[in-house]
Write an enzyme that holds these catalytic residues in place. Structure first.
Site, PDB file in Angstrom:
ATOM      1  CD  GLU A  54      -1.879  -3.652  11.678  1.00 42.33           C
ATOM      2  OE1 GLU A  54      -1.661  -2.984  10.756  1.00 42.33           O
ATOM      3  OE2 GLU A  54      -2.137  -4.734  11.610  1.00 42.33           O
ATOM      4  CB  SER A 107      -7.342 -14.517  10.896  1.00 38.36           C
ATOM      5  OG  SER A 107      -6.085 -13.986  11.389  1.00 38.36           O
ATOM      6  N   GLY A 136      -7.216  -8.081   6.024  1.00 40.41           N
ATOM      7  CA  GLY A 136      -5.970  -7.804   5.837  1.00 40.41           C
ATOM      8  C   GLY A 136      -5.040  -8.848   4.842  1.00 40.41           C
ATOM      9  N   GLY A 137      -4.069  -9.501   5.306  1.00 38.27           N
ATOM     10  CA  GLY A 137      -3.455 -10.418   4.521  1.00 38.27           C
ATOM     11  C   GLY A 137      -4.059 -11.194   3.284  1.00 38.27           C
ATOM     12  CD  GLU A 189      -9.546  -4.731  11.810  1.00 41.38           C
ATOM     13  OE1 GLU A 189      -9.627  -5.573  11.074  1.00 41.38           O
ATOM     14  OE2 GLU A 189      -8.884  -3.930  11.975  1.00 41.38           O
ATOM     15  CD1 TRP A 198      -5.271  -4.290   0.176  1.00 43.06           C
ATOM     16  CD2 TRP A 198      -4.168  -3.170  -1.553  1.00 43.06           C
ATOM     17  NE1 TRP A 198      -5.897  -4.341  -1.137  1.00 43.06           N
ATOM     18  CE2 TRP A 198      -5.312  -3.917  -2.075  1.00 43.06           C
ATOM     19  CE3 TRP A 198      -3.577  -2.339  -2.236  1.00 43.06           C
ATOM     20  CZ2 TRP A 198      -5.471  -3.754  -3.520  1.00 43.06           C
ATOM     21  CZ3 TRP A 198      -3.683  -2.003  -3.362  1.00 43.06           C
ATOM     22  CH2 TRP A 198      -4.772  -2.972  -4.155  1.00 43.06           C
TER      23      TRP A 198
HETATM   24  P1  13P Z   1      -5.619  -9.967   8.744  1.00 39.30           P
HETATM   25  O1  13P Z   1      -6.879 -10.043   7.936  1.00 39.30           O
HETATM   26  O2  13P Z   1      -3.987  -9.999   8.040  1.00 39.30           O
HETATM   27  O3  13P Z   1      -5.674 -10.453  10.031  1.00 39.30           O
HETATM   28  O4  13P Z   1      -5.610  -8.306   9.288  1.00 39.30           O
HETATM   29  C1  13P Z   1      -6.755  -7.640   9.563  1.00 39.30           C
HETATM   30  C2  13P Z   1      -6.779  -6.224   9.578  1.00 39.30           C
HETATM   31  O5  13P Z   1      -6.067  -5.819  10.632  1.00 39.30           O
HETATM   32  C3  13P Z   1      -7.642  -5.397   8.822  1.00 39.30           C
HETATM   33  O6  13P Z   1      -7.786  -4.293   9.048  1.00 39.30           O
END
Ligand code: 13P
Length: 256
Positions: A98, A216, A237-238, A170, A10
């Protein structure tokens, strides 16, 4: 048979109130220990959501996005494994891109965290992935090899044997960009990763280690990604912030 996992990272989203509403809408039940669903909310939601999931007898598991490698001390703003374990959290993400790029976590720090978490009996989800420039340059396979080197060569084999290490590939260029790796690109890299494990740790560890894809992942591409032979699920993620999307991705894992 390898464990299949869908985990929702999240990031810095959702208050405790909002996250309880989301959890109440999630649908997952499975009799198989080989299919798992995890949520990975911000620290402030961990305790409340753990209690909620326990009260619901939910099969959904919960993990932390980070930890400090030490147990306590003068580290303002940090959180330790001991604190997480005290509220029943035994799963932690390490090395997310990140954390690496925005919070300057170098390989050494990621290794310290991984090693400390494993020593404290956490299950780790170890994240790694190449930058777009590295893929364009054609050095992505080597970059991934370097990011895995410490983990493969310096971590005690027992942690691989006990399946306390889950890998999450990732590619940085696919995170939050809407630009997913194609299923061929994901499979090619996951195969490379499994081969690296096999070379150093043997065929059994290579075959039993779950390797998730992140970047994604959406309801529209989840099924095809999860169908790849070396893709054992996803780190989302999103799309994990919306119950309909996340439920659909969970369904893709269960029904593939
Ligand atoms: P998204 O699915 O928003 O691209 O993020 C992926 C992520 O960083 C999961 O840890």
């Amino acid at each position: 048979m390898r464990t299949k996992i869908v985990a929702g990272n999240w990031k810095m989203n959702l208050t405790l109130t909002e996250s309880k509403q989301l959890v109440n809408k999630l649908k997952f039940s499975s009799n198989s220990e080989n299919i798992r669903v995890l949520i990975i909310p911000p620290y402030t939601n961990l305790d409340g959501l753990k209690r909620l999931l326990d009260a619901q007898n939910s099969n959904i598991e919960i993990g932390s996005q980070n930890l400090h490698h030490l147990n306590s001390g003068a580290y303002t703003g940090e959180i330790s494994g001991q604190m997480l374990k005290d509220i029943g959290i035994h799963i932690v993400l390490v090395g997310h891109s990140e954390r690496r790029t925005l919070f300057n976590e170098c390989q050494e720090v990621v290794f310290q965290k991984s090693s400390s978490a494993l020593n404290q009996n956490f299950e780790i989800i170890y994240c790694f992935g190449e930058q777009l420039s590295e893929r364009i340059e054609g050095i992505h396979f080597n970059v991934i090899k370097n990011q895995l080197e410490h983990l493969i060569n310096k971590i005690d084999l027992k942690y691989w044997e006990s399946k306390q290490i889950v890998l999450a590939y990732e590619p940085v260029w696919a995170i939050g960009t809407g630009q997913t790796a194609t299923s061929e690109q994901a499979q090619e890299m996951h195969h490379h990763i499994r081969h690296l494990i096999q070379q150093s740790l043997g065929v059994q560890i290579a075959n039993q280690t779950s390797i998730l894809y992140g970047g994604s992942v959406k309801p529209s591409n989840a099924k095809e990604l999860f169908q790849q032979p070396d893709v054992d699920g996803g780190l989302i993620g999103g799309a994990s912030l919306d119950a309909t999307s996340f439920n659909s991705i969970i369904k893709s894992l269960i029904t593939q």
